[in-house]
Design a protein around this motif. Sequence first.
Motif, PDB file in Angstrom:
ATOM      1  N   UNK A   1       1.121  -1.326   0.305  1.00 48.41           N
ATOM      2  CA  UNK A   1       0.117  -0.115  -0.156  1.00 48.41           C
ATOM      3  C   UNK A   1       0.911   0.789  -0.271  1.00 48.41           C
TER       4      UNK A   1
ATOM      5  N   UNK B   1       0.817   3.867  -3.157  1.00 49.62           N
ATOM      6  CA  UNK B   1       1.041   5.543  -2.688  1.00 49.62           C
ATOM      7  C   UNK B   1       2.999   6.022  -3.252  1.00 49.62           C
TER       8      UNK B   1
ATOM      9  N   UNK C   1       2.639   6.031  -7.191  1.00 51.43           N
ATOM     10  CA  UNK C   1       0.939   7.509  -7.415  1.00 51.43           C
ATOM     11  C   UNK C   1       1.677   8.861  -6.748  1.00 51.43           C
ATOM     12  N   UNK C   2       2.114   9.433  -5.724  1.00 49.63           N
ATOM     13  CA  UNK C   2       2.535  10.190  -5.488  1.00 49.63           C
ATOM     14  C   UNK C   2       3.397  10.831  -6.568  1.00 49.63           C
TER      15      UNK C   2
ATOM     16  N   UNK D   1       3.786  14.375  -9.017  1.00 46.35           N
ATOM     17  CA  UNK D   1       4.790  15.119  -9.316  1.00 46.35           C
ATOM     18  C   UNK D   1       5.509  15.718 -10.634  1.00 46.35           C
TER      19      UNK D   1
ATOM     20  N   UNK E   1       4.008  17.228   0.934  1.00 45.97           N
ATOM     21  CA  UNK E   1       4.272  15.665   0.660  1.00 45.97           C
ATOM     22  C   UNK E   1       5.062  14.901   0.499  1.00 45.97           C
TER      23      UNK E   1
ATOM     24  N   UNK F   1       5.259  14.110   4.772  1.00 48.62           N
ATOM     25  CA  UNK F   1       3.850  13.151   4.748  1.00 48.62           C
ATOM     26  C   UNK F   1       4.049  11.283   4.704  1.00 48.62           C
ATOM     27  N   UNK F   2       4.821  11.625   3.196  1.00 50.15           N
ATOM     28  CA  UNK F   2       5.808  10.728   3.192  1.00 50.15           C
ATOM     29  C   UNK F   2       6.766  10.060   4.271  1.00 50.15           C
TER      30      UNK F   2
ATOM     31  N   UNK G   1       7.225  10.970   7.677  1.00 48.74           N
ATOM     32  CA  UNK G   1       6.012  10.698   8.568  1.00 48.74           C
ATOM     33  C   UNK G   1       5.254   9.342   8.218  1.00 48.74           C
ATOM     34  N   UNK G   2       4.748   8.539   7.327  1.00 48.05           N
ATOM     35  CA  UNK G   2       3.956   7.935   7.093  1.00 48.05           C
ATOM     36  C   UNK G   2       5.235   6.238   7.013  1.00 48.05           C
TER      37      UNK G   2
ATOM     38  N   UNK H   1       6.306   5.074  10.495  1.00 43.85           N
ATOM     39  CA  UNK H   1       5.473   4.397  10.660  1.00 43.85           C
ATOM     40  C   UNK H   1       5.199   3.376  10.491  1.00 43.85           C
TER      41      UNK H   1
ATOM     42  N   UNK I   1      -2.059  20.842   0.298  1.00 43.12           N
ATOM     43  CA  UNK I   1      -0.754  20.184   1.386  1.00 43.12           C
ATOM     44  C   UNK I   1      -1.296  19.523   2.551  1.00 43.12           C
ATOM     45  N   UNK I   2      -1.284  18.694   2.400  1.00 42.72           N
ATOM     46  CA  UNK I   2      -1.579  17.222   3.065  1.00 42.72           C
ATOM     47  C   UNK I   2      -2.442  17.633   3.986  1.00 42.72           C
TER      48      UNK I   2
ATOM     49  N   UNK J   1      -5.073  19.971  -3.531  1.00 39.77           N
ATOM     50  CA  UNK J   1      -3.893  19.356  -3.598  1.00 39.77           C
ATOM     51  C   UNK J   1      -3.879  18.448  -4.844  1.00 39.77           C
ATOM     52  N   UNK J   2      -2.354  18.691  -5.035  1.00 39.99           N
ATOM     53  CA  UNK J   2      -1.832  17.730  -5.879  1.00 39.99           C
ATOM     54  C   UNK J   2      -2.207  16.248  -6.191  1.00 39.99           C
ATOM     55  N   UNK J   3      -2.401  16.222  -5.090  1.00 46.73           N
ATOM     56  CA  UNK J   3      -1.790  14.360  -4.712  1.00 46.73           C
ATOM     57  C   UNK J   3      -3.735  14.456  -4.707  1.00 46.73           C
ATOM     58  N   UNK J   4      -3.902  12.572  -4.927  1.00 42.91           N
ATOM     59  CA  UNK J   4      -5.609  11.998  -4.799  1.00 42.91           C
ATOM     60  C   UNK J   4      -5.055  11.682  -2.966  1.00 42.91           C
TER      61      UNK J   4
ATOM     62  N   UNK K   1      -4.264   6.827   2.719  1.00 41.12           N
ATOM     63  CA  UNK K   1      -3.350   6.725   1.779  1.00 41.12           C
ATOM     64  C   UNK K   1      -1.889   7.985   2.302  1.00 41.12           C
ATOM     65  N   UNK K   2      -2.221   8.835   2.380  1.00 40.42           N
ATOM     66  CA  UNK K   2      -1.794   9.844   3.966  1.00 40.42           C
ATOM     67  C   UNK K   2      -2.310   9.915   5.282  1.00 40.42           C
ATOM     68  N   UNK K   3      -1.582   8.401   6.170  1.00 39.09           N
ATOM     69  CA  UNK K   3      -2.373   8.302   7.149  1.00 39.09           C
ATOM     70  C   UNK K   3      -1.824   9.194   8.273  1.00 39.09           C
ATOM     71  N   UNK K   4      -0.770  10.302   8.224  1.00 41.59           N
ATOM     72  CA  UNK K   4      -0.307  11.280   8.933  1.00 41.59           C
ATOM     73  C   UNK K   4      -1.528  12.219   8.854  1.00 41.59           C
TER      74      UNK K   4
END
Lengths: 177, 122
Positions: free
Chosen positions: A64, A68, A71-72, A76, A161, A164-165, A167-168, A171, B48-49, B70-73, B109-112
């Motif tokens: 998963x 992500x 996709x992300x 970009x 982003x 966030x990546x 941080x993910x 985790x 921005x997330x 946002x740019x992302x899904x 998709x972005x758990x944070x």
Amino acid sequence: MKHIKIRLSMLALLLCFTFSLHHAAAQSELNDAEIAAIAVAANQSDISFAQVAKDRSKNAEIIKFAETMARDHKAVIEQAVALVTKLKVTPQASAVSRKMTTDAETTVKSLRNVPSKKFDKAYIDNEVTYHANVIAAVESILIPQARNAELKSLLQAVLPALKAHLSHAQMVQKMFK
Amino acid sequence: MAAASLLKCSVIWWLCSLLPACETPEERAIDARPKKTQQHHHLVQIRAMMFEPSSLDLAAGDTVTWINRDVFEHNVTEEAANLWASPNLPLGTSWSMVVRETSTYYCTLHPSMRANLNVNKQ
């Protein structure tokens, strides 16, 4: 003993790849076309790592996460390509982007050769280190050196982003300690 | 004489119409029912997330629309037990839901990315 060697080998490759961007970029002044090429190369690198994870991992969280990332980072690249097309700028390879591409290929080979039982940890460790170093490079080198306002704005928009990546990834990494 | 009588009746009718005591028990019962609360529409922007606002106070029955800028899904998923979830939302798309319960939600998709809906049931 064999496992220790594999771990040391992976660690060396991780350090090689992730620090190359920061150090190489720090040593030279970059123009916008070179920065665009670096942005594409950095995102393409993580897409390559994600592809290996999708091929090799059987862990749902790893798969998963890899989906992500693919996709992300693809999003970009699409944004970067749209911007350089609009600006009529052709991304220009530099020593930095070339080294990133070479190092990413080396990391992909290494990830493909890691024993199956060690793969998930090797992949997510690489993701944590990769994102931490890319964030540092974008914040301290690429954004300050970008001259075009829209390119600078895109790099700034991507930063949340990347964070966030990271941080993910951290985790997910906790599952493999 | 007739005019005086008409005036007297009019005054009595007018006074009676002002007094609650003139209402029938049925009318008073209708008035005593709680008034139907007005339902509101709230907008949460994804950029921005982050979910903006990250904490939203609303009434049960209000509608919330999430729009992805946002740019992302991204998606919107109830966290505790996956009680509700949106599909993945590409840039520029939105999804709406009538909210009944307080909940925490996140983007799978972005758990944070996390935020809260705080329902005031009064």
